[in-house]
Design a protein around this motif. Structure first.
Motif, short mmCIF file in Angstrom:
data_model
loop_
_atom_site.label_atom_id
_atom_site.label_comp_id
_atom_site.label_asym_id
_atom_site.label_seq_id
_atom_site.Cartn_x
_atom_site.Cartn_y
_atom_site.Cartn_z
N UNK A 1 9.43 44.23 -16.74
CA UNK A 1 9.06 44.73 -15.21
C UNK A 1 8.53 46.17 -15.48
N UNK A 2 8.87 47.12 -16.27
CA UNK A 2 8.39 48.33 -16.56
C UNK A 2 7.12 48.39 -16.88
N UNK A 3 6.84 47.35 -17.73
CA UNK A 3 5.19 47.04 -18.21
C UNK A 3 4.42 46.82 -17.29
N UNK A 4 4.96 45.74 -16.37
CA UNK A 4 4.17 45.26 -15.25
C UNK A 4 3.93 46.24 -14.28
N UNK A 5 5.06 47.56 -14.12
CA UNK A 5 4.62 48.24 -13.27
C UNK A 5 3.81 49.52 -13.83
N UNK A 6 3.66 49.79 -15.00
CA UNK A 6 2.68 50.42 -15.61
C UNK A 6 1.17 50.05 -15.49
N UNK A 7 1.23 48.50 -15.57
CA UNK A 7 -0.32 47.89 -15.39
C UNK A 7 -0.39 47.76 -13.98
N UNK A 8 0.35 48.14 -12.94
CA UNK A 8 0.19 48.11 -11.63
C UNK A 8 -0.65 49.55 -11.31
N UNK A 9 -0.03 50.54 -11.74
CA UNK A 9 -0.51 51.57 -11.78
C UNK A 9 -1.90 51.78 -12.38
N UNK A 10 -1.96 51.29 -13.51
CA UNK A 10 -3.29 51.27 -14.13
C UNK A 10 -4.47 50.47 -13.33
N UNK A 11 -4.03 49.53 -12.61
CA UNK A 11 -4.99 48.71 -11.78
C UNK A 11 -5.36 49.77 -10.60
N UNK A 12 -4.30 50.40 -9.99
CA UNK A 12 -4.61 51.47 -8.83
C UNK A 12 -5.64 52.52 -9.31
N UNK A 13 -5.69 52.75 -10.47
CA UNK A 13 -6.32 53.92 -11.02
C UNK A 13 -7.76 53.41 -11.37
N UNK A 14 -7.64 52.58 -12.29
CA UNK A 14 -8.82 52.41 -13.06
C UNK A 14 -9.79 51.01 -12.39
N UNK A 15 -8.97 50.29 -11.60
CA UNK A 15 -9.97 49.22 -10.67
C UNK A 15 -10.30 49.60 -9.51
N UNK A 16 -8.98 49.93 -8.65
CA UNK A 16 -9.37 50.28 -7.14
C UNK A 16 -10.11 51.71 -7.04
N UNK A 17 -9.77 52.72 -7.69
CA UNK A 17 -10.28 54.13 -7.67
C UNK A 17 -11.39 53.91 -8.42
N UNK A 18 -11.67 53.52 -9.59
CA UNK A 18 -12.69 53.94 -10.52
C UNK A 18 -13.71 52.75 -10.72
N UNK A 19 -13.26 51.47 -10.22
CA UNK A 19 -14.41 50.37 -10.06
C UNK A 19 -14.37 49.45 -11.36
#
Length: 256
Positions: A17-35
Motif C-alpha cells: 500500500x505504501x508503494x502504491x501511495x508513492x506511485x500515486x504521488x509520482x503520477x500526480x507529479x510526472x503525469x498530471x503535472x509534467x505530461x
C-alpha cells in the motif's frame, strides 16, 4: 531506517500500500503535472509505475500532521537501486539512456537514484532536506561509494535549453573515470562557453539539479531526449569520496 522529525517521518516503504501511495504521488507529479507517460502507467488508477519498481527500495516522506486515526500521506518519494538489486532487474534504469560502463567497471559500490518528487504543498521548505537525510543514512548503511541517476529538464527542445545544458557541459562535466555517455547522443555544448549567460542558465536549471551540483555532482557526456516523459535528461554522478566536508554537511543534514 526510521527517522522521526517534527512534521515528517522518512522510511523505506514497508507495505504494498505504501508503494502504491508513492506511485500515486509520482503520477500526480510526472503525469498530471509534467505530461509524462509510459507503457505501465495506470491512468485509471492514477499510478505511475514501470517494470523496475519491484526491484527498488522506495524511500518515502510521510506528513505526520494528520489525524491520528488516518495513515500519514506520502508527500515525497525517492526510489533507489543498489548493484545487487540491479543484477536481479537485469540492468539499472539509467542504462536505457546512458552507457554506464565507466561506473560498472569501477568496481565501486553504486546506487541509482530516481523518481524523486515532492507534493506541491511541500516544496520550497525542509521536506527535501529530510529526504536527503534519510538517503544519507541509506548510503552509509550500505557503504555506497557512487550515486547516480538521470535528472530532467521539462520539454524536449534542446535549443530552448541551450544555456543551462551548455553551462553543465562547460563547468560540471564528469572526470573520465565517471563520464557516462548518452546512448542517443544530444550535444550539450550548444552555446560557446564565452557566450553562456550564467545567471540565466542557473535560473533555467531545475532545483534538484542545482542541489546535486552544490553537493559536488557532475554530469555525463550528452543529454538524452525522453519523449515518453516529455523531458530532456542529463545523467548526474556523485562520488562520495570527492565530497568536501561542507558538501557532506549539506547532504547529511538532519533537523531532528
Amino acid at each position: 531506517m526510521n527517522s522521526q522529525l517534527p512534521h515528517y517521518m522518512t522510511r523505506l516503504a514497508q507495505t504494498p500500500e505504501e508503494v502504491v501511495a508513492a506511485q500515486r504521488l509520482r503520477y500526480d507529479v510526472f503525469v498530471r503535472e509534467l505530461g509524462g507517460d509510459g507503457p505501465l502507467v495506470d491512468h485509471e488508477a492514477g499510478l505511475e509505475r514501470d517494470r523496475f519498481d519491484p526491484f527498488y527500495d522506495h524511500l518515502i516522506l510521510l506528513d505526520c500532521r494528520v489525524q491520528a486515526d488516518s495513515p500519514p500521506p506520502v508527500v515525497g518519494v525517492y526510489r533507489v537501486l543498489r548493484c545487487d538489486q540491479a543484477e536481479k532487474a537485469g540492468q539499472f534504469y539509467s542504462e536505457g539512456e546512458y552507457d554506464l560502463a565507466p561506473l560498472r567497471n569501477s568496481g565501486r559500490r553504486l546506487l541509482e537514484l530516481g523518481r524523486s518528487c515532492l507534493h506541491p504543498d511541500h516544496r520550497g521548505g525542509t521536506a527535501m532536506v529530510h529526504l536527503w537525510g534519510a538517503l544519507a543514512q541509506y548510503v552509509t548503511s550500505h557503504e555506497i561509494e557512487v550515486l547516480f541517476g538521470v535528472a530532467s529538464f521539462h520539454g524536449v527542445d534542446t535549443q530552448a535549453l541551450a544555456q543551462p545544458l551548455s553551462l553543465l557541459r562547460a563547468r560540471h562535466l564528469a572526470p573520465p573515470e565517471l563520464r557516462v555517455r548518452s546512448r542517443e547522443y544530444q550535444p550539450m555544448d550548444i552555446v560557446p562557453e564565452d557566450q553562456i549567460d550564467r545567471r540565466r542558465a542557473m535560473l533555467e536549471t531545475p532545483a534538484l539539479i542545482k542541489a546535486y551540483l552544490r553537493l559536488g555532482g557532475f554530469v555525463g557526456d550528452g543529454a538524452y531526449i525522453d519523449r515518453q516523459f516529455n523531458t530532456t535528461d542529463v545523467c548526474l554522478v556523485m562520488d562520495t569520496a570527492r565530497m568536501n566536508e561542507r558538501q557532506k554537511a549539506l547532504y547529511q543534514r538532519n533537523d531532528g
